[in-house]
Design a protein around this motif. Structure first.
Motif, PDB file in Angstrom:
ATOM      1  N   GLY A 130       0.800  -1.215   0.000  1.00 55.64           N
ATOM      2  CA  GLY A 130       0.000   0.000   0.000  1.00 55.64           C
ATOM      3  C   GLY A 130       0.834   1.266   0.000  1.00 55.64           C
ATOM      4  N   ARG A 131       1.927   1.318  -0.761  1.00 52.77           N
ATOM      5  CA  ARG A 131       2.757   2.519  -0.847  1.00 52.77           C
ATOM      6  C   ARG A 131       3.391   2.616  -2.223  1.00 52.77           C
ATOM      7  NH1 ARG A 131       8.399   1.746   0.596  1.00 52.77           N
ATOM      8  NH2 ARG A 131       8.884  -0.476   0.823  1.00 52.77           N
ATOM      9  N   CYS A 132       3.855   3.822  -2.539  1.00 54.18           N
ATOM     10  CA  CYS A 132       4.485   4.104  -3.821  1.00 54.18           C
ATOM     11  C   CYS A 132       5.969   3.794  -3.702  1.00 54.18           C
ATOM     12  CB  CYS A 132       4.244   5.558  -4.204  1.00 54.18           C
ATOM     13  SG  CYS A 132       4.633   5.945  -5.922  1.00 54.18           S
ATOM     14  N   THR A 133       6.476   2.885  -4.521  1.00 55.07           N
ATOM     15  CA  THR A 133       7.862   2.452  -4.390  1.00 55.07           C
ATOM     16  C   THR A 133       8.490   2.310  -5.763  1.00 55.07           C
ATOM     17  OG1 THR A 133       7.384   0.083  -4.542  1.00 55.07           O
ATOM     18  CG2 THR A 133       7.192   1.099  -2.357  1.00 55.07           C
ATOM     19  N   ARG A 134       9.829   2.186  -5.778  1.00 52.83           N
ATOM     20  CA  ARG A 134      10.525   1.736  -6.969  1.00 52.83           C
ATOM     21  C   ARG A 134      10.302   0.230  -7.111  1.00 52.83           C
ATOM     22  NH1 ARG A 134      16.217   4.995  -7.028  1.00 52.83           N
ATOM     23  NH2 ARG A 134      16.455   3.845  -8.981  1.00 52.83           N
ATOM     24  N   ARG A 135      10.459  -0.273  -8.290  1.00 49.13           N
ATOM     25  CA  ARG A 135      10.044  -1.642  -8.580  1.00 49.13           C
ATOM     26  C   ARG A 135      10.748  -2.656  -7.686  1.00 49.13           C
ATOM     27  NH1 ARG A 135       9.702  -4.427 -14.569  1.00 49.13           N
ATOM     28  NH2 ARG A 135       8.855  -6.431 -13.873  1.00 49.13           N
ATOM     29  N   MET A 136      12.075  -2.497  -7.536  1.00 54.99           N
ATOM     30  CA  MET A 136      12.828  -3.495  -6.788  1.00 54.99           C
ATOM     31  C   MET A 136      12.540  -3.425  -5.299  1.00 54.99           C
ATOM     32  SD  MET A 136      14.148  -4.919  -9.308  1.00 54.99           S
ATOM     33  CE  MET A 136      15.080  -6.139  -8.391  1.00 54.99           C
ATOM     34  N   GLU A 137      11.910  -2.355  -4.825  1.00 56.54           N
ATOM     35  CA  GLU A 137      11.583  -2.225  -3.407  1.00 56.54           C
ATOM     36  C   GLU A 137      10.257  -2.892  -3.066  1.00 56.54           C
ATOM     37  OE1 GLU A 137      11.570   1.939  -2.764  1.00 56.54           O
ATOM     38  OE2 GLU A 137      13.747   2.169  -2.943  1.00 56.54           O
ATOM     39  N   CYS A 138       9.528  -3.343  -4.037  1.00 60.49           N
ATOM     40  CA  CYS A 138       8.209  -3.926  -3.812  1.00 60.49           C
ATOM     41  C   CYS A 138       8.316  -5.455  -3.824  1.00 60.49           C
ATOM     42  CB  CYS A 138       7.231  -3.454  -4.885  1.00 60.49           C
ATOM     43  SG  CYS A 138       5.560  -4.140  -4.690  1.00 60.49           S
ATOM     44  N   PRO A 139       7.970  -6.135  -2.699  1.00 65.91           N
ATOM     45  CA  PRO A 139       7.971  -7.609  -2.713  1.00 65.91           C
ATOM     46  C   PRO A 139       6.983  -8.126  -3.759  1.00 65.91           C
ATOM     47  CG  PRO A 139       7.782  -6.738  -0.473  1.00 65.91           C
ATOM     48  CD  PRO A 139       7.589  -5.581  -1.397  1.00 65.91           C
ATOM     49  N   ARG A 140       7.318  -9.212  -4.359  1.00 65.08           N
ATOM     50  CA  ARG A 140       6.464  -9.870  -5.353  1.00 65.08           C
ATOM     51  C   ARG A 140       6.182  -8.961  -6.554  1.00 65.08           C
ATOM     52  NH1 ARG A 140       1.592 -13.031  -2.551  1.00 65.08           N
ATOM     53  NH2 ARG A 140       1.020 -11.012  -1.697  1.00 65.08           N
ATOM     54  N   HIS A 141       7.170  -8.063  -6.890  1.00 59.33           N
ATOM     55  CA  HIS A 141       6.965  -7.185  -8.045  1.00 59.33           C
ATOM     56  C   HIS A 141       6.959  -7.955  -9.359  1.00 59.33           C
ATOM     57  CE1 HIS A 141      11.384  -7.499  -7.719  1.00 59.33           C
ATOM     58  NE2 HIS A 141      11.365  -7.398  -9.034  1.00 59.33           N
ATOM     59  N   THR A 142       7.508  -9.174  -9.299  1.00 55.04           N
ATOM     60  CA  THR A 142       7.546  -9.958 -10.536  1.00 55.04           C
ATOM     61  C   THR A 142       6.195 -10.591 -10.858  1.00 55.04           C
ATOM     62  OG1 THR A 142       8.303 -11.885  -9.283  1.00 55.04           O
ATOM     63  CG2 THR A 142       9.995 -10.450 -10.249  1.00 55.04           C
ATOM     64  N   GLN A 143       5.290 -10.641  -9.868  1.00 54.73           N
ATOM     65  CA  GLN A 143       4.000 -11.268 -10.089  1.00 54.73           C
ATOM     66  C   GLN A 143       3.005 -10.263 -10.645  1.00 54.73           C
ATOM     67  OE1 GLN A 143       2.622 -13.597  -6.790  1.00 54.73           O
ATOM     68  NE2 GLN A 143       4.703 -14.072  -6.090  1.00 54.73           N
ATOM     69  N   PRO A 144       2.085 -10.690 -11.435  1.00 55.90           N
ATOM     70  CA  PRO A 144       1.131  -9.767 -12.064  1.00 55.90           C
ATOM     71  C   PRO A 144       0.314  -9.009 -11.024  1.00 55.90           C
ATOM     72  CG  PRO A 144       1.056 -11.919 -13.136  1.00 55.90           C
ATOM     73  CD  PRO A 144       1.891 -12.095 -11.910  1.00 55.90           C
ATOM     74  N   ASN A 145       0.052  -7.758 -11.328  1.00 55.51           N
ATOM     75  CA  ASN A 145      -0.847  -6.896 -10.564  1.00 55.51           C
ATOM     76  C   ASN A 145      -0.339  -6.539  -9.170  1.00 55.51           C
ATOM     77  OD1 ASN A 145      -2.738  -6.979 -12.700  1.00 55.51           O
ATOM     78  ND2 ASN A 145      -3.559  -8.925 -11.900  1.00 55.51           N
ATOM     79  N   HIS A 146       0.880  -6.904  -8.821  1.00 59.24           N
ATOM     80  CA  HIS A 146       1.380  -6.546  -7.494  1.00 59.24           C
ATOM     81  C   HIS A 146       2.127  -5.212  -7.505  1.00 59.24           C
ATOM     82  CE1 HIS A 146       0.248 -10.597  -6.418  1.00 59.24           C
ATOM     83  NE2 HIS A 146       0.542 -10.346  -5.149  1.00 59.24           N
ATOM     84  N   TRP A 147       2.663  -4.806  -8.645  1.00 54.54           N
ATOM     85  CA  TRP A 147       3.328  -3.479  -8.760  1.00 54.54           C
ATOM     86  C   TRP A 147       2.723  -2.773  -9.962  1.00 54.54           C
ATOM     87  CZ3 TRP A 147       7.208  -0.973 -11.945  1.00 54.54           C
ATOM     88  CH2 TRP A 147       7.761   0.176 -11.358  1.00 54.54           C
ATOM     89  N   GLN A 148       1.852  -1.829  -9.693  1.00 56.38           N
ATOM     90  CA  GLN A 148       1.128  -1.125 -10.747  1.00 56.38           C
ATOM     91  C   GLN A 148       1.987   0.042 -11.245  1.00 56.38           C
ATOM     92  OE1 GLN A 148      -1.629  -2.300 -11.850  1.00 56.38           O
ATOM     93  NE2 GLN A 148      -2.234  -3.712 -10.226  1.00 56.38           N
ATOM     94  N   TRP A 149       2.215   0.101 -12.571  1.00 57.40           N
ATOM     95  CA  TRP A 149       3.126   1.098 -13.178  1.00 57.40           C
ATOM     96  C   TRP A 149       2.328   1.949 -14.162  1.00 57.40           C
ATOM     97  CZ3 TRP A 149       6.847   0.562 -17.755  1.00 57.40           C
ATOM     98  CH2 TRP A 149       7.826   1.575 -17.723  1.00 57.40           C
ATOM     99  N   SER A 150       2.548   3.264 -14.126  1.00 56.60           N
ATOM    100  CA  SER A 150       1.726   4.168 -14.940  1.00 56.60           C
ATOM    101  C   SER A 150       1.961   3.980 -16.433  1.00 56.60           C
ATOM    102  CB  SER A 150       2.021   5.632 -14.557  1.00 56.60           C
ATOM    103  OG  SER A 150       3.388   5.919 -14.727  1.00 56.60           O
ATOM    104  N   TYR A 151       3.132   3.452 -16.821  1.00 60.76           N
ATOM    105  CA  TYR A 151       3.422   3.285 -18.238  1.00 60.76           C
ATOM    106  C   TYR A 151       3.031   1.893 -18.757  1.00 60.76           C
ATOM    107  CZ  TYR A 151       5.998   7.657 -17.973  1.00 60.76           C
ATOM    108  OH  TYR A 151       6.349   8.981 -17.809  1.00 60.76           O
ATOM    109  N   ARG A 152       2.406   1.069 -17.891  1.00 58.93           N
ATOM    110  CA  ARG A 152       1.952  -0.251 -18.311  1.00 58.93           C
ATOM    111  C   ARG A 152       0.448  -0.200 -18.521  1.00 58.93           C
ATOM    112  NH1 ARG A 152       3.096  -3.329 -14.001  1.00 58.93           N
ATOM    113  NH2 ARG A 152       5.227  -3.728 -14.696  1.00 58.93           N
ATOM    114  N   SER A 153      -0.006  -0.635 -19.643  1.00 62.49           N
ATOM    115  CA  SER A 153      -1.435  -0.603 -19.930  1.00 62.49           C
ATOM    116  C   SER A 153      -2.182  -1.519 -18.969  1.00 62.49           C
ATOM    117  CB  SER A 153      -1.699  -1.033 -21.384  1.00 62.49           C
ATOM    118  OG  SER A 153      -1.237  -2.353 -21.586  1.00 62.49           O
ATOM    119  N   GLY A 154      -3.339  -1.107 -18.533  1.00 63.60           N
ATOM    120  CA  GLY A 154      -4.163  -1.900 -17.636  1.00 63.60           C
ATOM    121  C   GLY A 154      -3.879  -1.677 -16.170  1.00 63.60           C
ATOM    122  N   SER A 155      -2.910  -0.856 -15.829  1.00 62.56           N
ATOM    123  CA  SER A 155      -2.623  -0.588 -14.421  1.00 62.56           C
ATOM    124  C   SER A 155      -3.724   0.278 -13.838  1.00 62.56           C
ATOM    125  CB  SER A 155      -1.269   0.118 -14.283  1.00 62.56           C
ATOM    126  OG  SER A 155      -0.227  -0.742 -14.656  1.00 62.56           O
TER     127      SER A 155
END
Length: 1672
Positions: A493-518
């Motif tokens: 529940g916070r804004c982070t850089r990708r590598m700082e987010c656990p499970r960033h490799t799994q779908p929908n766990h790290w929402q990115w503004s430049y990725r469609s569908g986020s």
């Protein structure tokens, strides 16, 4: 936190620690380079004259000085002042700052501009420690450019175990030549080579044929893989000669530069000049990022249009290998035979046809391979980003495979750009680093690549984060920011850089503004939303319609809550019905906290309630809402707990109230104040205590809005009948009342008096009210009134007095002072029952009086608190006034820091504010502090020797700007030194006859101390020289005395005899001697006064100067006045006047004539033929030269070439006769061509450099001349430099100010005139003032206007120079003046258009020139101030003897000192003009350097070794041919009017300039002209200026021919449209027609001309232009 580096940090600069930006500023040291040591994270800054070593947080660790040093770019080090006389203390600008790693010790490599760019090594730990420095460098050790404006780059490499430095540097015109653009430098001597450190001896270098032609502007040197790359820009020498950017490559191990190859870079859109570059990764491959700019037309100067272009390093290398392959194997040509590779830099090599595998065998070249190779095919790129601000820096970063580029610009901004794929970049954030200060190209990321270091000219800023994800608190702001570094980590529940987010490799766990569908997931509700933190229960979370919630973490407390993912339930149970459980990490860290299946998680809020928090007593606990289930649990430690957690029985009845504090503890008998009671168990609600509060036995009414449950009660005190004292009680229900330990007292305050009893109606007076028991209640309960007007209580109150500040009232009155204790009630303020509040046993009345008037310049005062203040942008500084009396006071001016600007000075007396300007009529001015120099400036430690009976002279600066002699106090020891004289630069004081004691009564000599206001100067010790014993023997003394007596006796006899014979003559000349003595004393003061007035006028003028403020003529008018001086209807202003039937044919013929003129042989033959004709006058020669200049203005390179050819012929003629006479006059066509050529080439220099001081000189002369009388008929003036135009007679006059109505009477403007001015002179002065700043040609002429004197409503009188009221004496008629009409000072006048039917003659002569030839009018002769006859008309009673007539002539000679006064006043402006023309601090105009080089070449060619001859040639070609013409005729450059009186002054200055340029010694004597004597002292100084100017240009390296051609091409295009070419050709044809036969014959006699058929072509022209019958 502010950090200082060497000097103080500016107060407006700031520093924040942490991840926020840190900024540090260096005052006075412009910064050049920034270096990051990746091993330590430390920062190194290279600046002008300094080096700085900083921590990662920009704390200063060490610093070192690198300059200034005694140096000159023309001299080789070491510098010997005797050998290098032009050496000066020179700033050392850092050019190279590199890190040398490896070896025994890591160190810094530092190279600067002084000492021909030599380098040194410094310690990394302490940059002030020099590890290597050569005291006697050789020419191979000159590394960096010796000019701060020329670029230098470097990179450290290792070749076969040896550390080397590759350096790229631009071309400099001064200093040793022959330094290649790219060199290899040895960083330490080796066993095989004993060459010194930093030498390029026996190492590779880029050899070029012409250093000035291949002037590379280096941008960067980069290391990539096994190659070194240089990025630079220069002119494309072989093609279109436009500037473009190149990238070159060398093998890192290539010690011979065999592998050198360069490729041009092209960026679509015309971006041709690289500004900064870096290597980075883009789309998975190494790339070169280049910040490009568009150059100004055909120049290396960048414009604001910029772009970021990205070149793949793979494509760069492929292009270079292709160029190498073609040059090795195919002679540089492709399959179609087109040249794609060639040999650059004018070296003796060429592309070959070697074996096909040559490149693979010799990838880094060899002795047999050609080099240096250049590709003719540019590498193309499309801009990834364009900018309207010039980009100056670039650095890149990669985040999760995405490229982010940081760009700095010239405006001091840092732009963050996201490059997504191969598409265009997006600027997602801009940060202002340093407003309007360009970001340096050294833009560096820190070692963690989390933040960037930014360098500007004066600041280093670090910790500029590349991203600030944490500043986005919710998902929406995180995704909308568009920061490619940031995304929303759903699980946490916070804004982070990708590598700082656990499970960033799994779908929908790290929402990115430049990725469609986020998208963001939200929670609609939580049931239940309130729980005791001690209770375990199930929580249901309902997400939005589209959301799928799979995780719940409540991390505020250690609370056993886990998430049942498939049940959509948050529970404290250890098992879920569907097994998929996510454990709370804070409870079970050993358990896995990721479900086997990938799910997204969202965090919502559940309120956990703790009963113990905030409920400290029983009443507070029982007051909590029943929904929370909180109870007061008794026992040994009673507390508020959850009902389910209470182990004993809950308490039903709370303890009695406890009172801990009351405030205030006193109150008035009338009540009305609020009493605050603190304690515990003061009720659970307001109703519990509503009727249960008493104070000293009197009921107190509680206030519901101020009640705090259980802890505070605020009640309003009720009246008491008598003074009493008692406790405060609070009752709650049936419990026992609570009683306070503190006592409350009812008091009856009394007033006894007030001080003062008077004050201003504007208020602000501090009024002291005296009495007893005034400290009743609190300060907020007190209110004072004067009448009905509040008096604001300003200070602490005690029992006996209070102080308040009065408020303004609208009239004077006697009002009663009242003090109110409690709530004010204005409606009933005068009611009887309130009178007790303000009872006065001894009533005092407070008088309001009007503010008294000021006397003199000292403002009046009625208060000892009066003060004088000044206001700056941020501060007010106050200084109390002293010696305050009812009608005057003395105020000391406040001290003002020198860096602040004073914007106002005023006096404050209570609330009365009096501006200084309203008292004295003008604003108060602050001047810089005076400066006094020590008595012994050369030897400050030695005492000053003083001989008793004399005075001590002290030198200084600005002594009288704000100080009078009476204000200065001087002390010698303990006794005063009497101030005798004080002027702006000297102070003279007379010390005591006997040496005073020192203040400390020691034996040391006393010191001279001078006190000026608050400044005290200690000027050194003073030693009295007392002659105690005579060194002359007694006999010698007697003999000398006797001899002296005889001599005195003889002299007395002679004097008596002479006095007897000349007694009459002395009497006659007594008056003359008195006048001479007075003039001699006052001439200095007069000069200073005149100069002060003039500088005041010039400061006002300076507001109009610059840009449109100076009325420069447009180029067409300028050229017309220079080419055709004094001619009306010059060809530039004419049109081709032809009948339409002939126009086409004639224009065709003139076009063919233009083609003929572009034939060198024809043009030279044409000029020589004309000059051979006897009837071809000198005026014709100048006219033809100017017509040729017009016709060939669009081909100035050709014009220059022809001019040089003709000048070569002229030199050959004069060498055979007397070479010193060449160019002395304008006797030939080529000499006038030279004049015109100089005028064209120096026009921009006139506008940009010399124009402003020249215009200021003209305005200064005009201002000074107009300030004194000017005879309208003879043109003579009181204020002049020309003795022949000096008004020698003593004319009585006074200055007066007229009120001139402008804008049809809507505005009034004051204009200063003289009462003896003629009416035309008055009109001219009015026009000068009312049309100030307007070009002369755009304002009305004095002849078109009448001057009307207006007095009252009906009194209108038109004034004119000559009317029926003019005074006639014999045959003389005097022109009318303001004195004649008796116009008073301050009179109102107006300029009105002259009516056509007016019969009056407003002006008897033109306004431009005085009437030198006296007009006859009905037998009368006109005069103004003096009659123009040679002999002055002497009254009959003085025509008694010839001696009186001679005396009448002699006395006016006294006024020759006016010339000296005028000269002193104008001296600064004359110096400014001469310095602007002759200064070498800025580069001389390219045309001057070019032509002086040509003259030097001519002298060398003809064997002329006499330097005086060349000096004369240069003087005749530039100063006398161009500058003297401009000095004498400012109307050639500016749209101004030059009167004869102004022209007379300019002629003297121009003659001084001529004398300064001659080589002959300037000797003066008694018989020398006065004008020569005036500048006798200055001319030697001006001669040195001229000689230095010539010498510096001569010593500068030549090679400006190419630059001159570029300049001429630019000038041709810039001004060609201003020339009327057809008219010039038509005028030239008139001369061809006049000498047609002679020209045809000359062309036919020339063999080459016959081959070119020049005569035939001229006959064709004649046939077309005028139907001439020819041999055709």
């Amino acid at each position: 936190c502010l950090t200082s580096l060497g000097t103080a940090v500016s107060p407006d600069h700031w520093m924040l620690i942490g991840h926020f930006p840190v900024r540090i500023s260096l005052n006075g040291s412009p910064l050049s380079h920034l270096l990051l040591d990746s091993a330590s994270g430390h920062i190194y800054v290279g600046a002008v004259n300094a080096l700085y070593h900083l921590s990662p947080d920009l704390e200063l660790i060490s610093s070192g000085r690198t300059g200034p040093k005694l140096d000159s770019p023309d001299c080789l080090p070491p510098i010997d002042p005797q050998d290098c006389t032009q050496a000066r203390e020179t700033d050392n600008t850092n050019k190279i700052l590199l890190l040398e790693e490896g070896g025994e010790k890591r160190c810094l490599i530092v190279c600067g501009t002084v000492l021909q760019g030599t380098c040194e090594k410094r310690s990394l730990g302490n940059v002030s420690e020099v590890l290597y420095q050569t005291d006697n460098p050789v020419d191979t050790q000159y590394v960096a450019a010796n000019d701060p404006r020329v670029s230098t780059v470097g990179v450290v490499v290792e070749q076969k175990g040896t550390r080397l430095m590759l350096v790229g540097r631009g071309y400099t015109s001064k200093g040793p030549g022959g330094i290649p653009p790219i060199t290899t430098r040895r960083l330490a001597p080796s066993r095989h080579h004993q060459a010194p450190t930093f030498s390029h001896e026996d190492l590779g270098k880029l050899v070029v044929g012409s250093y000035s032609e291949f002037n590379n502007h280096f941008v960067a040197a980069l290391r990539h893989n096994s190659h070194v790359y240089f990025l630079f820009s220069r002119r494309d020498v072989w093609r279109n000669r436009e500037y473009r950017t190149y990238v070159s490559r060398l093998c890192a191990g290539d010690t011979s530069f065999y592998s050198y190859v360069e490729v041009p870079l092209s960026c679509q859109g015309g971006y041709n000049l690289a500004q900064a570059a870096t290597l980075g990764t883009h789309v998975g491959s190494s790339s070169l990022f280049v910040a490009m700019a568009t150059g100004q037309a055909s120049t290396p100067a960048p414009t604001a249009r910029s772009a970021l272009c990205v070149y793949s390093m793979g494509e760069v290398d492929r292009a270079m290998r292709q160029a190498q392959l073609l040059c090795y194997t195919k002679e540089g040509r492709d399959d179609q035979g087109k040249e794609e590779a060639y040999i650059e830099y004018e070296v003796s090599s060429q592309c070959l046809r070697l074996a096909e595998d040559s490149l693979s065998k010799y990838p880094c070249g060899g002795e047999h391979t050609p080099s240096p190779i250049a590709s003719a095919v540019p590498l193309q790129a499309t801009p990834s980003l364009t900018s309207s601000s010039q980009l100056t820096a670039v650095v890149t970063s990669v985040e999760a495979g995405n490229t982010i580029v940081l760009l700095g610009d010239k405006k001091g901004q840092l732009h963050k750009v996201f490059l997504q794929g191969s598409g265009p970049g997006t600027v997602y954030e801009s940060v202002q680093v340093d407003k309007d200060s360009p970001v340096n190209a050294d833009l560096l990321l820190d070692t963690a690549r989390q933040s960037v270091y930014v360098l500007t000219e004066s600041k280093v800023r670090s910790r500029v984060p590349v991203s600030q994800c944490e500043q986005h608190s919710d998902c929406s702001s995180c995704l909308s920011a568009g920061d490619p570094y940031c995304g929303w980590c759903v699980l946490e529940g916070r804004c982070t850089r990708r590598m700082e987010c656990p499970r960033h490799t799994q779908p929908n766990h790290w929402q990115w503004s430049y990725r469609s569908g986020s998208r963001c997931v939200t929670v609609e509700r939580v049931e239940p939303d309130v729980l005791s933190r001690e209770e375990q229960a199930n929580v249901s979370i309902v997400p939005d319609r589209d959301g799928f919630l799979t995780g719940c973490f409540i991390s505020t407390y250690v609370w056993p809550c886990h998430w049942c993912a498939l049940d959509q339930l948050c529970s404290h149970a250890k098992r879920c019905s569907h097994k998929h459980i996510i454990y709370n990490t804070l409870v079970s860290p050993h358990l896995p906290h990721v479900s086997p299946e990938p799910h997204a998680c969202c965090v919502s809020a559940v309120q956990l309630y703790d009963c113990a928090v905030g409920q400290s007593d029983c009443s507070q606990c029982r007051a909590v809402s029943a929904r929370y289930g909180c109870v007061w649990c008794g026992g040994e430690s009673p507390s508020c707990t959850y009902s389910g957690s209470c182990l004993s029985h809950p308490v039903e009845t709370c303890p009695p109230p406890l009172i801990t504090k009351i405030q205030p503890q006193t109150g008035p008998l009338e009540g009305g104040i609020l009493v605050t009671i603190w304690g515990s168990n003061l009720g659970q609600q307001f109703e519990d205590i509503q009727k249960g509060v008493t104070v000293a036995g009197v009921r107190c009414v509680p206030q519901p809005e101020d009640y705090v449950t259980s802890t505070r009660v605020v009640c309003e005190l009720q009246p008491s009948q008598q003074e009493t004292r008692g406790p405060v009680t609070v009752s709650v229900g049936e419990t026992e009342p609570g009683r306070s330990q503190q006592m409350f007292a009812y008091q009856d305050p009394q007033l006894s008096g007030i001080i003062p009893e008077k004050g201003p109606v504007s208020g602000g007076t501090s009024l002291t009210v005296q009495g007893s028991q005034l400290l009743t209640g609190q300060k907020v309960d007190l209110a004072a009134y004067v009448g009905l007007h509040p008096c604001y209580v300003a200070e602490e109150v005690n029992d006996t007095q209070l102080v308040c500040r009065t408020s303004p009232v609208n009239r004077t009155a006697e009002l009663q002072v009242r003090v109110l204790f409690g709530k004010p009630n204005f409606d009933r303020l005068n009611a009887p029952f309130l009178s007790v509040v303000i009872h006065l046993k001894y009533p005092s009345l407070f008088d309001f009086v009007n503010f008294p008037h000021c006397r003199g310049t000292s403002p009046a005062s009625i208060s000892s608190e009066a003060s004088q203040r000044f206001l700056s942008a941020l501060f007010q500084i106050q200084e109390p006034c002293i010696d305050v009396f009812p009608d005057q006071m003395t105020c000391v001016t406040p001290a003002v820091p020198s860096e602040f600007k004073v914007t106002g000075v005023w006096f404050e007396l209570d609330n009365v504010r009096v501006d200084f300007a309203s008292i004295d009529g003008k604003p108060f001015r602050y001047y810089p502090d005076p400066i006094l120099h020590r008595l012994n400036r050369d030897v400050p430690d030695q005492p000053f020797h003083f001989k008793p009976g004399g005075v001590i002279a002290v030198e200084g600066e600005g002594l009288t700007l704000a100080m009078t002699r009476e204000e200065v106090i001087a002390w010698v020891g303990v006794e005063r030194c009497d101030i005798k004289t004080l002027d702006s630069t000297h102070l003279y004081c007379e010390p005591p006859e006997i040496q005073p004691l020192s203040p400390d009564n020691s034996d040391t000599p006393p010191s001279l101390r001078v006190v000026m206001g608050k400044l005290e100067f200690d000027l050194g010790l003073v030693h009295y020289d007392n002659d105690v014993f005579s060194a002359v023997p007694l006999a010698a003394q007697v003999g000398l005395a006797a001899g002296a007596a005889v001599v005195v006796l003889v002299v007395l006899v002679i004097i008596l005899m002479y006095r007897r014979k000349s007694k009459q003559a002395l009497r006659d000349y007594k008056k003359v001697l008195v006048q001479l003595e007075t003039l001699e004393i006052n001439v200095g003061d007069q000069c200073r006064k005149e100069f002060t007035d003039l500088m005041t006028e010039m400061m006002d003028l300076s507001n109009d100067v610059g840009g449109p403020g100076i009325p420069f003529l447009d180029y067409r008018t300028y050229a017309e006045r220079v080419f055709f001086p004094g001619q009306r209807g010059a060809p530039l202003s004419q049109n081709l006047d032809l009948p339409e039937s002939r126009r086409q044919t004639v224009e065709q013929g003139l076009g063919q004539l233009n083609n003929l003129l572009n034939n060198r042989l024809f043009l030279i033959r044409f000029i020589h033929t004309l000059e051979a004709q006897q009837s071809f006058s000198q005026r014709d020669r100048g006219h033809v030269a100017s017509l040729l200049t017009m016709a060939l203005h669009d081909k100035l390179e050709y014009f220059t070439d022809v001019m040089k050819t003709l000048l070569g012929d002229l030199v050959q003629q004069y060498v055979a006769k007397n070479p010193k006479l060449m160019l002395r006059r304008t006797e030939t066509v080529v000499e006038k061509m030279l004049t015109n050529w100089m005028s064209i080439c120096l026009y921009s220099y006139l506008k940009e450099v010399a124009g402003e001081p020249l215009y200021m000189l003209y305005r200064a002369i005009k201002y000074q001349v107009d300030k004194g009388p000017v005879d309208s008929v003879t043109g003579k003036a009181k204020r002049t430099l020309n003795d022949s135009h000096l008004l020698r007679e003593d004319i009585d006059y006074c200055s007066m100010t007229l009120t001139v109505l402008v804008n049809n009477g809507a505005e009034a403007q004051p204009v200063k005139v003289l009462d003896i001015d003629t009416i035309t002179q008055v009109k001219d002065k009015i026009l000068d003032q009312t049309y100030k700043g307007v070009p002369f040609s755009q304002r009305p002429s004095a002849d078109s206007l009448d001057l009307e004197w207006r007095s009252g409503q009906a009194g209108h009188l038109t004034l004119s120079d000559d009317d029926v009221t003019a005074i006639v004496q014999g045959r003389w008629k005097r022109l009318n003046t303001l004195q004649h009409y008796k116009v008073p000072d301050g009179a109102t006048v107006a300029l009105i258009p002259r009516s056509q039917g007016s019969g009056q003659v407003s002006s008897v002569h033109p306004t431009e020139t005085p009437m030198l030839e006296v007009e006859e009018e009905e037998g009368l002769r006109l005069w103004h101030l003096v009659k123009s006859s040679e002999d002055p008309e002497i009254p009959k009673h003085r025509k008694s003897s010839m001696r009186e007539r001679e005396r009448a002539k002699a006395i006016p000679e006294i006024y020759l000192t006016r010339l000296l006064s005028m000269k002193g006043t104008l001296q600064k402006f004359v110096d400014d003009v001469f310095v602007a023309i002759l200064s070498t601090k800025r580069p001389p105009p390219i045309a001057v350097r070019y032509f002086f080089d040509f003259l030097d070449d001519m002298a060398e060619k003809h064997g002329i070794e006499d330097p005086e001859t060349v000096h004369i040639w240069k003087t005749n070609s530039l100063p006398l041919r161009f500058w003297v013409n401009i000095l004498k005729n400012p109307q050639f450059v500016f749209d101004v009017q030059v009167t004869d009186s102004v022209d007379a002054v300019l002629s003297v200055i121009a003659q001084t300039f001529i004398d300064s340029c001659t080589t002959s010694e300037h000797k003066v004597g008694r018989d020398s002209p006065v004008n020569k004597l005036l500048y006798a002292r200055e001319i030697p100084r001006y001669k040195q200026l001229v000689e230095r100017y010539y010498s510096d240009i001569h010593n500068a390296a030549s090679g400006c021919y190419q630059e001159m051609n570029s300049t001429l091409t630019e000038l041709s295009g810039s001004f060609a449209s201003e020339m009327n070419g057809l008219v010039a050709l038509h005028e030239l044809y008139k001369y061809i027609n006049k000498y047609y036969d002679q020209i045809i014959m000359a062309l036919e006699e020339d063999a080459t001309g016959q081959k070119m058929q020049l005569a035939y072509r001229l006959q064709q022209v004649a046939a077309l232009v005028e139907n001439k019958v020819t041999d055709l």
